[in-house]
Design an enzyme around this catalytic site. Structure first.
Site, PDB file in Angstrom:
ATOM      1  N   GLY A  97       0.801  -1.210   0.000  1.00  0.00           N
ATOM      2  CA  GLY A  97       0.000   0.000   0.000  1.00  0.00           C
ATOM      3  C   GLY A  97       0.833   1.258   0.000  1.00  0.00           C
ATOM      4  O   GLY A  97       1.989   1.280  -0.437  1.00  0.00           O
ATOM      5  N   CYS A  98       0.259   2.336   0.538  1.00  0.00           N
ATOM      6  CA  CYS A  98       0.833   3.673   0.389  1.00  0.00           C
ATOM      7  C   CYS A  98       2.152   3.862   1.133  1.00  0.00           C
ATOM      8  O   CYS A  98       2.882   4.812   0.837  1.00  0.00           O
ATOM      9  CB  CYS A  98      -0.182   4.716   0.851  1.00  0.00           C
ATOM     10  SG  CYS A  98      -1.693   4.763  -0.146  1.00  0.00           S
ATOM     11  N   TYR A  99       2.465   3.011   2.088  1.00  0.00           N
ATOM     12  CA  TYR A  99       3.714   3.185   2.826  1.00  0.00           C
ATOM     13  C   TYR A  99       4.858   2.351   2.258  1.00  0.00           C
ATOM     14  O   TYR A  99       5.972   2.366   2.788  1.00  0.00           O
ATOM     15  CB  TYR A  99       3.518   2.863   4.314  1.00  0.00           C
ATOM     16  CG  TYR A  99       3.191   1.413   4.620  1.00  0.00           C
ATOM     17  CD1 TYR A  99       4.195   0.485   4.847  1.00  0.00           C
ATOM     18  CD2 TYR A  99       1.871   0.976   4.699  1.00  0.00           C
ATOM     19  CE1 TYR A  99       3.899  -0.841   5.135  1.00  0.00           C
ATOM     20  CE2 TYR A  99       1.564  -0.341   4.984  1.00  0.00           C
ATOM     21  CZ  TYR A  99       2.582  -1.247   5.192  1.00  0.00           C
ATOM     22  OH  TYR A  99       2.280  -2.559   5.469  1.00  0.00           O
TER      23      TYR A  99
END
Length: 366
Positions: A154-156
């Protein structure tokens, strides 16, 4: 000897679509009545986004007869399979990633031959032999370049890639690590007619970023040093954000509670990050927060008692590009590197993703 970022390049697909046009597409796709169309418009008008990029041109078309990816009807049925979406990912991801690398490393062939390690990051597509091997071949990197793939985080994910690159440079002082994040989020548009899905569809975009990490002793330009990392996940918020493989693409679970969970939980994570780095809040001169959405940026500001201007860079990326998942934080870091920084000043950065995970790092201007 400190690992550091010495160059960042970014790239986007050729289709740049105004947020207003995407709103019109979504209202038709969901078959909304006047009341719900008004509700959807409010979401788009308050998103903080002016435009987004996509490998799918259809979001910019008024007439279904012009569609190139979805079925040529107002209902989009039969809906596009995961297989077809992954075919487009395989065709497009490497091309956008290559543009980002070119914007990072330039045209000097010797710089490409100096790369010792390649780390690819993506949560929006997978295939094998994969993006890593395609990049080695098409960029003419050495065949013995060591490869690591960070997928589905995901975004991290990009912060984990920077952390991994930093470890490599610490262990191998002459290493030159190329991190490449590419996300084609818009491939995975879903038609679930829920408020949470409306919000998700108002945010995500496509883009790629490439970062060169090496030891500061070898750096020939001004840099951002990778000083410290810290990560926690919040099990009580596990169900608020998820990413699952379905029959018609990858399905995002993103509830309205995410920003509230971040607001209530980020301050102790922030304090732990600073403590691990041997710093206090007074030592921080800039912030690089993942602009997952306007509400997320506002939640961080309120929890950490930051002035709104501290997130100007993140708001700017959100406005111009939307949320490109893992690549987005690298766009924010590039914008910070392009600005004159306070020598020795520290930058605190956070990104968020499934878990609910809060991934943080401290960087320092050289």
């Amino acid at each position: 000897m400190t690992s550091c970022i010495t160059a960042i390049g970014t790239a986007n697909p050729r289709y740049c679509i105004p947020q207003e046009q995407i709103f019109k597409f979504m209202a038709k796709a969901f078959g909304l009545d006047a009341t719900n169309t008004s509700r959807l418009r409010s979401i788009y008008e308050h998103s903080g986004i002016e435009q987004r990029y996509s490998v799918v041109p259809d979001f910019g078309f008024d007439d279904p007869a012009d569609f190139a990816f979805f079925e040529k009807n107002s209902t989009l049925e039969p809906f596009i399979s995961t297989e077809k979406r992954m075919q487009l990912y395989q065709a497009e991801a490497v091309q956008i990633a290559k543009k980002a690398v070119k914007n990072c490393l330039g045209e000097d062939a010797d710089r490409y031959k100096q790369i010792t390690h390649l780390i690819t990051v993506s949560c929006t597509g997978m295939y094998a032999p994969g993006l890593d091997i395609d990049l080695v071949e098409q960029l003419c990197l050495n065949r013995y370049t060591e490869r690591t793939c960070i997928n589905f985080m995901g975004c991290y994910g990009a912060i984990n890639a920077l952390k991994t690159a930093g470890y490599i440079c610490t262990a191998q002082p002459e290493a030159k690590v190329l991190v490449v994040s590419v996300e084609l989020c818009t491939l995975h548009f879903q038609k679930h007619n829920t408020l949470d899905n409306w919000v998700a569809n108002s945010l995500f975009s496509d883009g790629a970023a490439a970062v060169l990490i090496e030891n500061s002793d070898n750096a020939k330009t001004s840099v951002l040093k990778l000083n410290s990392f810290y990560s926690e996940f919040l099990p009580e918020a596990r169900s608020e954000m998820g990413w699952y493989v379905g029959n018609t693409g990858f399905e995002m679970r993103l509830t309205s509670k995410v920003s509230k969970q971040i607001k209530s939980s980020i301050k102790p994570v922030y304090q732990n990050l600073l403590t691990n780095a041997g710093l206090t809040a007074a030592d921080v001169c800039a912030y690089a927060i993942h602009p997952g959405g306007k509400k997320i940026l506002e939640a961080v500001e309120q929890a950490l008692e930051l002035p709104e201007e501290s997130n100007d860079t993140a708001y700017g990326v959100l406005r111009k590009y939307g949320n490109m998942s893992s690549a987005t934080i690298l766009f924010v870091l590039k914008a910070l590197m392009d600005q004159p920084g306070q020598p020795g000043g520290h930058v605190v950065s956070f990104a968020f993703g499934p878990g609910l995970t809060v991934e943080g790092m401290v960087l320092q201007y050289s």
